[in-house]
Write an enzyme that holds these catalytic residues in place. Structure first.
Site, PDB file in Angstrom:
ATOM      1  N   GLY A  27      31.563  -8.394  59.974  1.00  0.00           N
ATOM      2  CA  GLY A  27      31.469  -6.990  59.551  1.00  0.00           C
ATOM      3  C   GLY A  27      32.813  -6.358  59.231  1.00  0.00           C
ATOM      4  N   SER A  28      32.812  -5.000  59.149  1.00  0.00           N
ATOM      5  CA  SER A  28      33.989  -4.256  58.645  1.00  0.00           C
ATOM      6  C   SER A  28      34.423  -4.874  57.321  1.00  0.00           C
ATOM      7  CB  SER A  28      35.136  -4.245  59.650  1.00  0.00           C
ATOM      8  OG  SER A  28      34.775  -3.435  60.721  1.00  0.00           O
ATOM      9  N   HIS A  30      35.351  -5.923  53.514  1.00  0.00           N
ATOM     10  CA  HIS A  30      36.382  -5.526  52.546  1.00  0.00           C
ATOM     11  C   HIS A  30      36.265  -6.417  51.317  1.00  0.00           C
ATOM     12  CE1 HIS A  30      38.358  -9.086  54.068  1.00  0.00           C
ATOM     13  NE2 HIS A  30      38.381  -8.589  55.298  1.00  0.00           N
ATOM     14  N   HIS A  33      35.565 -10.211  51.758  1.00  0.00           N
ATOM     15  CA  HIS A  33      34.156 -10.569  51.970  1.00  0.00           C
ATOM     16  C   HIS A  33      33.376 -10.450  50.658  1.00  0.00           C
ATOM     17  CE1 HIS A  33      35.265  -8.900  56.095  1.00  0.00           C
ATOM     18  NE2 HIS A  33      34.885 -10.128  56.392  1.00  0.00           N
ATOM     19  N   GLU A 144      39.709 -18.944  52.369  1.00  0.00           N
ATOM     20  CA  GLU A 144      40.927 -19.717  52.672  1.00  0.00           C
ATOM     21  C   GLU A 144      41.892 -18.932  53.547  1.00  0.00           C
ATOM     22  OE1 GLU A 144      42.710 -21.245  49.114  1.00  0.00           O
ATOM     23  OE2 GLU A 144      40.998 -22.552  48.721  1.00  0.00           O
ATOM     24  N   LYS A 145      41.687 -17.647  53.653  1.00  0.00           N
ATOM     25  CA  LYS A 145      42.505 -16.823  54.543  1.00  0.00           C
ATOM     26  C   LYS A 145      42.495 -17.434  55.948  1.00  0.00           C
ATOM     27  CE  LYS A 145      43.402 -12.908  56.986  1.00  0.00           C
ATOM     28  NZ  LYS A 145      42.833 -13.347  58.229  1.00  0.00           N
ATOM     29  N   ASP A 146      41.309 -17.924  56.358  1.00  0.00           N
ATOM     30  CA  ASP A 146      41.169 -18.580  57.656  1.00  0.00           C
ATOM     31  C   ASP A 146      41.060 -20.085  57.400  1.00  0.00           C
ATOM     32  OD1 ASP A 146      40.753 -16.082  59.414  1.00  0.00           O
ATOM     33  OD2 ASP A 146      39.397 -15.802  57.738  1.00  0.00           O
ATOM     34  N   GLN A 149      40.012 -22.564  60.154  1.00  0.00           N
ATOM     35  CA  GLN A 149      38.592 -22.377  60.448  1.00  0.00           C
ATOM     36  C   GLN A 149      37.732 -23.108  59.409  1.00  0.00           C
ATOM     37  OE1 GLN A 149      36.663 -18.487  61.649  1.00  0.00           O
ATOM     38  NE2 GLN A 149      36.342 -18.335  59.460  1.00  0.00           N
ATOM     39  N   LEU A 179      43.794  -9.288  52.967  1.00  0.00           N
ATOM     40  CA  LEU A 179      42.831  -8.346  53.540  1.00  0.00           C
ATOM     41  C   LEU A 179      42.232  -8.958  54.795  1.00  0.00           C
ATOM     42  CD1 LEU A 179      40.978  -7.026  50.360  1.00  0.00           C
ATOM     43  CD2 LEU A 179      42.971  -6.082  51.526  1.00  0.00           C
TER      44      LEU A 179
HETATM   45  P1  AMP Z   1      35.449 -12.368  59.211  1.00  0.00           P
HETATM   46  O1  AMP Z   1      34.495 -11.230  59.019  1.00  0.00           O
HETATM   47  O2  AMP Z   1      36.861 -11.947  59.383  1.00  0.00           O
HETATM   48  O3  AMP Z   1      34.970 -13.337  60.274  1.00  0.00           O
HETATM   49  O4  AMP Z   1      35.446 -13.199  57.851  1.00  0.00           O
HETATM   50  C1  AMP Z   1      34.257 -13.650  57.261  1.00  0.00           C
HETATM   51  C2  AMP Z   1      34.616 -14.564  56.106  1.00  0.00           C
HETATM   52  O5  AMP Z   1      35.396 -13.848  55.150  1.00  0.00           O
HETATM   53  C3  AMP Z   1      35.462 -15.774  56.535  1.00  0.00           C
HETATM   54  O6  AMP Z   1      35.035 -16.926  55.831  1.00  0.00           O
HETATM   55  C4  AMP Z   1      36.846 -15.355  56.125  1.00  0.00           C
HETATM   56  O7  AMP Z   1      37.706 -16.449  55.861  1.00  0.00           O
HETATM   57  C5  AMP Z   1      36.572 -14.570  54.859  1.00  0.00           C
HETATM   58  N1  AMP Z   1      37.696 -13.658  54.564  1.00  0.00           N
HETATM   59  C6  AMP Z   1      38.263 -12.769  55.409  1.00  0.00           C
HETATM   60  N2  AMP Z   1      39.310 -12.155  54.815  1.00  0.00           N
HETATM   61  C7  AMP Z   1      39.404 -12.686  53.571  1.00  0.00           C
HETATM   62  C8  AMP Z   1      40.293 -12.482  52.465  1.00  0.00           C
HETATM   63  N3  AMP Z   1      41.305 -11.612  52.520  1.00  0.00           N
HETATM   64  N4  AMP Z   1      40.101 -13.205  51.336  1.00  0.00           N
HETATM   65  C9  AMP Z   1      39.079 -14.104  51.273  1.00  0.00           C
HETATM   66  N5  AMP Z   1      38.216 -14.339  52.268  1.00  0.00           N
HETATM   67  C10 AMP Z   1      38.368 -13.647  53.405  1.00  0.00           C
END
Ligand code: AMP
Length: 270
Positions: A27-28, A30, A33, A144-146, A149, A179
């Site tokens: 969530g949250s 941006h 996502h 790819e940010k993570d 993971q 982001l």
């Molecule tokens: P999160 O909500 O942070 O667990 O992220 C959910 C998915 O969005 C994960 O696969 C993250 O790698 C991806 N994600 C988060 N931030 C970015 C970003 N800045 N650019 C691309 N993918 C992202």
């Protein structure tokens, strides 16, 4: 857009769906996502997004409690981006059975975040296995940010499911800061400083080409950044993207960083 809160409704809704794209999130939402959602919409018949702040992947209760939540805004973003299903389960829907065999990270993979956040990826792999088993998607879209993971989830799920993990480029703001939902916990001046650090590392990585003794240059850079920004740099390491071994050259390698701005931990890779 169908909002689904439990496994029974999830099974009913997905009963006849084929070529389903899945975007797991906490969530949250941006633009990072949203880029994943757009790719899924383009490549799949239907797209499902999960919003679940997975308690088992937080190695600190304080960090879990302060994780940003914006459910109302998230739902309006998802609706605008033509998502078909949103899955927002409670903890007991996901953790509805105990594992006989615990999920473990191989010791060769205990580097970077796996080293500094013990238990974190075990929690990520556990929840991704449970979600994949429930949703049975054709494709899962991850950022790819993570990067670590992405690597560990891909290796874990491919052994068990017929699912493709689709990696998506990191989306950055105008200051080049990646982001992240955690950016919401930072003040404007901290966001600006974090952007300078990203720019600094993008430039540094580009210039590593044709240099020798990269590990010395990187350890000097870590010291320089600690001084310059007064952030605590947890790690700054060049690693091979295919096996996460330490690299001596930039071929097939990325520069991975984790740092703290006060109590907020950010990660990135270049
Ligand atoms: P999160 O909500 O942070 O667990 O992220 C959910 C998915 O969005 C994960 O696969 C993250 O790698 C991806 N994600 C988060 N931030 C970015 C970003 N800045 N650019 C691309 N993918 C992202």
């Amino acid at each position: 857009m169908k909002i689904i809160l439990n496994n029974k409704d999830l099974n009913e809704a997905l009963n006849n769906v084929s070529n389903l794209g899945f975007v797991p999130t906490m969530g949250s939402l941006h633009q990072g996502h949203i880029s994943l959602i757009k790719k899924s919409n383009k490549e799949c018949n239907k797209t499902i997004v999960s919003i679940f702040i997975n308690p088992t992947q937080f190695n600190s209760q304080k960090d879990f409690k302060k994780y940003p939540k914006n459910y109302k805004k998230d739902l309006s973003i998802l609706k605008k981006n033509k998502v078909d299903y949103v899955y927002m389960p409670k903890k007991n829907e996901i953790y509805n059975f105990n594992r006989v065999k615990k999920i473990k990270i191989a010791s060769k993979n205990k580097v970077l975040c796996a080293k500094f956040r013990p238990g974190h990826f075990e929690g990520v792999l556990d929840v991704m296995d449970r979600l994949t088993n429930l949703i049975k998607p054709s494709n899962i879209y991850m950022g790819e940010k993570d990067f670590q993971q992405l690597y560990l989830v891909k290796n874990c799920l491919k052994k068990k499911y017929k699912v493709r993990i689709i990696s998506c480029k990191t989306i950055r703001d105008s200051r080049k800061l990646a982001l992240s939902s955690r950016n919401l916990l930072l003040k404007k001046n901290q966001l600006i400083k974090a952007g300078y650090l990203s720019k600094n590392l993008i430039f540094f990585k580009k210039n590593l080409r044709n240099k020798i003794n990269l590990n010395k240059l990187i350890s000097d850079k870590k010291k320089e950044l600690n001084k310059l920004f007064n952030f605590k740099i947890e790690y700054l390491e060049l690693r091979n993207v295919n096996n996460f071994k330490k690299s001596k050259t930039i071929k097939n390698s990325k520069l991975f960083v984790a740092y703290y701005i006060q109590n907020v931990r950010l990660i990135d890779n270049f």
